[in-house]
Design an enzyme around this catalytic site. Structure first.
Site, PDB file in Angstrom:
ATOM      1  N   CYS A  20       0.836  -1.201   0.000  1.00 35.07           N
ATOM      2  CA  CYS A  20       0.000   0.000   0.000  1.00 35.07           C
ATOM      3  C   CYS A  20       0.875   1.257   0.000  1.00 35.07           C
ATOM      4  CB  CYS A  20      -0.915   0.004   1.216  1.00 35.07           C
ATOM      5  SG  CYS A  20      -1.963   1.473   1.315  1.00 35.07           S
ATOM      6  N   CYS A  41      -0.796   6.320   6.821  1.00 35.27           N
ATOM      7  CA  CYS A  41      -2.103   5.832   7.258  1.00 35.27           C
ATOM      8  C   CYS A  41      -1.945   4.993   8.523  1.00 35.27           C
ATOM      9  CB  CYS A  41      -2.736   5.008   6.143  1.00 35.27           C
ATOM     10  SG  CYS A  41      -4.287   4.220   6.598  1.00 35.27           S
ATOM     11  N   CYS A  56      -3.393   0.143   8.905  1.00 40.33           N
ATOM     12  CA  CYS A  56      -2.684  -1.149   8.937  1.00 40.33           C
ATOM     13  C   CYS A  56      -1.285  -0.911   9.480  1.00 40.33           C
ATOM     14  CB  CYS A  56      -2.554  -1.743   7.536  1.00 40.33           C
ATOM     15  SG  CYS A  56      -4.096  -2.098   6.720  1.00 40.33           S
ATOM     16  N   CYS A  84      -6.827   1.257  -1.132  1.00 38.13           N
ATOM     17  CA  CYS A  84      -6.768   0.571   0.160  1.00 38.13           C
ATOM     18  C   CYS A  84      -6.872  -0.917  -0.093  1.00 38.13           C
ATOM     19  CB  CYS A  84      -7.887   1.042   1.091  1.00 38.13           C
ATOM     20  SG  CYS A  84      -7.819   0.251   2.726  1.00 38.13           S
ATOM     21  N   GLN A 139     -18.928  -9.499  12.117  1.00 40.84           N
ATOM     22  CA  GLN A 139     -17.479  -9.590  11.948  1.00 40.84           C
ATOM     23  C   GLN A 139     -17.091  -9.053  10.571  1.00 40.84           C
ATOM     24  OE1 GLN A 139     -15.298 -10.263  14.152  1.00 40.84           O
ATOM     25  NE2 GLN A 139     -16.257 -11.507  15.738  1.00 40.84           N
ATOM     26  N   TYR A 150     -23.566 -10.777  24.223  1.00 40.45           N
ATOM     27  CA  TYR A 150     -23.108  -9.813  23.205  1.00 40.45           C
ATOM     28  C   TYR A 150     -23.293 -10.440  21.814  1.00 40.45           C
ATOM     29  CZ  TYR A 150     -20.630  -8.586  27.522  1.00 40.45           C
ATOM     30  OH  TYR A 150     -20.305  -8.328  28.829  1.00 40.45           O
ATOM     31  N   GLU A 182     -28.211  -9.075  23.810  1.00 46.79           N
ATOM     32  CA  GLU A 182     -27.606  -7.987  23.034  1.00 46.79           C
ATOM     33  C   GLU A 182     -28.275  -6.667  23.403  1.00 46.79           C
ATOM     34  OE1 GLU A 182     -25.818  -5.405  20.734  1.00 46.79           O
ATOM     35  OE2 GLU A 182     -25.088  -7.476  20.802  1.00 46.79           O
ATOM     36  N   ASP A 187     -18.724 -12.935  23.707  1.00 43.74           N
ATOM     37  CA  ASP A 187     -17.949 -12.241  22.673  1.00 43.74           C
ATOM     38  C   ASP A 187     -18.057 -10.742  22.936  1.00 43.74           C
ATOM     39  OD1 ASP A 187     -16.585 -11.417  20.455  1.00 43.74           O
ATOM     40  OD2 ASP A 187     -18.003 -12.207  18.985  1.00 43.74           O
ATOM     41  N   CYS A 202     -11.359 -10.046  21.131  1.00 40.71           N
ATOM     42  CA  CYS A 202     -10.540  -9.317  20.159  1.00 40.71           C
ATOM     43  C   CYS A 202      -9.427  -8.543  20.847  1.00 40.71           C
ATOM     44  CB  CYS A 202     -11.410  -8.368  19.331  1.00 40.71           C
ATOM     45  SG  CYS A 202     -12.240  -7.091  20.302  1.00 40.71           S
TER      46      CYS A 202
END
Length: 457
Positions: A71, A84, A87, A164, A287, A318, A339, A387, A414
């Protein structure tokens, strides 16, 4: 005068920076966009008593895992100006990314969770089927001067986007068309410093069939030329099936406001994961890497089934639009999803009906409020799948999971740090951590998803 040092990079830190030491010194330096084995000339920009942060001036010799980032917006010593911040690991070979993500999980479990056997507990990272062009959702900020792109790391300065590679081509093309149309119409672009301007972000959700749901995030609900805009955008991009408006009037870094309006076309977009078909409204959670999500959900299902155990009831906390709830519907006799986003719960019920799943039901509300009401109906020997967002489990939810009727917890996370904190608490409250499986949902970044299996001791 800035401090210039020669350093050797030993590994990668949990936040994604290279972990380095100056030659002849024991002081730790965190160096963004470094790679293990690199020998670098760096400039210190922040010094503390026990560590420092530095930026790369020159790569004196590259480590075996370094590669040229594809990139043009990614940071590189040869490219001047801000890079940027989207990433942070494009400069790492993909196999090395998978190894380093496992290492980050091991490190957090050992340091923060106090698991002396962390190395044995963590399995190899499961690779993503698509390392590029995988994101099904993007939120692109705008700024004065019709600038559009992503923020530079550690700042609110937008790096103007030409391309991108982690987005599908459709999302990039839509973004450039919206910018051209907004400029031609004389729209004002939001200025975060003054709070003035109308267009704040562009929100795009795509699916595997090549369709897109588009939303403009604006500071005020007025949109006098919405019909002509929708017609023109659809004419240029027939793949767009719906146009929405999200109103965020507050001076905040939070992208989305509470109010949504459908301006044209579809209310939701459909996505297929495995054998299930899901409908997702613009603001609901899904996701962002659809092919890798299937690997994640199968990993969670394997954990729920581990050892051939059967549970009369499963909780999915969640649960979003019910993706994981439905995925677990053949594991448990019945499943209850919880949720707080009421629109997502409505999507979840429609998804259960669409897929002819009859043993799932959903509760709308914060987990902290809903769970105490569910305690009485928990059967002996049930399981919980959690989650949570990046902040992890709140203290009331952690306490609820210590309920003696719950015999197994499958923890999808995560964030290795909050995951390690939470499983550390649970192992001191009657559970044993059996294994952790990292799954790569975010290639080219340092983010890692993981699935932990905990059973009652």
């Amino acid at each position: 005068m800035s401090e210039i040092l020669t350093v050797k990079v030993d590994g990668m830190a949990p936040a994604g920076d290279g972990l380095a030491r100056a030659e002849g010194s024991s002081r730790v330096l965190f160096v963004p966009h470094a790679a293990p084995g690199d020998r670098l000339e760096v400039e210190v920009f922040e010094a503390k008593s026990s560590f420092a942060r530095a930026r790369i001036k020159r790569v004196l010799s590259a480590g075996p895992d370094r590669r040229d980032p594809p990139c043009p917006h990614h940071a590189a010593p040869s490219r001047p100006g801000p890079a940027c911040g989207g990433c942070d690991w494009q400069h790492l070979d993909y196999a090395a990314q998978l190894r380093q993500k496992r290492g980050i999980v091991v490190d957090c479990l050992r340091r923060l969770g106090k698991f002396a056997d962390a190395e044995k507990l963590v399995l190899e990272t499961k690779a993503a089927p698509k390392p590029w062009g995988y994101r099904n959702k993007v939120q692109i900020p705008f700024a004065a001067g019709a600038r559009m792109g992503f923020f530079a790391a550690g700042s609110r300065e937008i790096v103007d986007m030409r391309e991108c590679p982690i987005q599908p081509d459709l999302s990039v093309r839509l973004a450039h068309t919206v910018r051209r149309m907004a400029t031609a119409r004389g729209w004002s672009f939001y200025d975060g410093k003054t709070g003035k301007g109308w267009l704040r972000h562009l929100f795009i959700r795509t699916n595997a069939e090549g369709q897109a749901l588009v939303a403009l995030v604006v500071s005020r609900s007025e949109f006098p030329d919405r019909e002509s805009f929708a017609v023109e955008l659809h004419a240029q991009h027939p793949e767009m099936i719906g146009l929405h408006l999200n109103v965020q009037p507050e001076r905040t870094s939070v992208v989305l406001g509470p109010a949504w309006r459908r301006l044209w076309g579809a209310r939701e977009i459909e996505e297929t994961i495995g054998r299930f078909h899901f409908a997702v409204s613009p603001g609901a959670f899904l996701q962002v890497n659809t092919p890798a999500a299937e690997i994640l959900y199968n990993t969670a299902k394997e954990a729920a089934r581990d050892g051939g155990k059967k549970f009369p009831m499963g909780l999915d906390l969640y649960c979003g639009v019910g993706t994981l709830t439905l995925w677990m519907s053949d594991v448990f006799a019945k499943v209850v999803g919880v949720e707080e986003n009421r629109e997502a719960v409505a999507d979840a019920y429609r998804n259960a009906e669409r897929n002819a799943v009859k043993n799932c039901r959903f509760k709308a509300g914060r987990a902290e409020s809903v769970l105490p009401k569910l305690t009485a109906e928990l059967p002996e020997g049930c399981a919980a799948v959690v989650d949570p967002p990046r902040v992890g489990l709140s203290q009331p939810v952690r306490r609820f999971l210590t309920e003696r009727k719950i015999k197994r917890v499958v923890y999808v996370s995560c964030d290795p740090a909050t995951f390690s904190r939470d499983v550390g608490f649970l192992t001191h409250s009657g559970y044993a951590l059996k294994r952790v499986t990292p799954v790569d949902l975010f290639p080219q970044t340092s983010h890692v998803e993981m699935v932990g299996l905990l059973d009652r001791s």
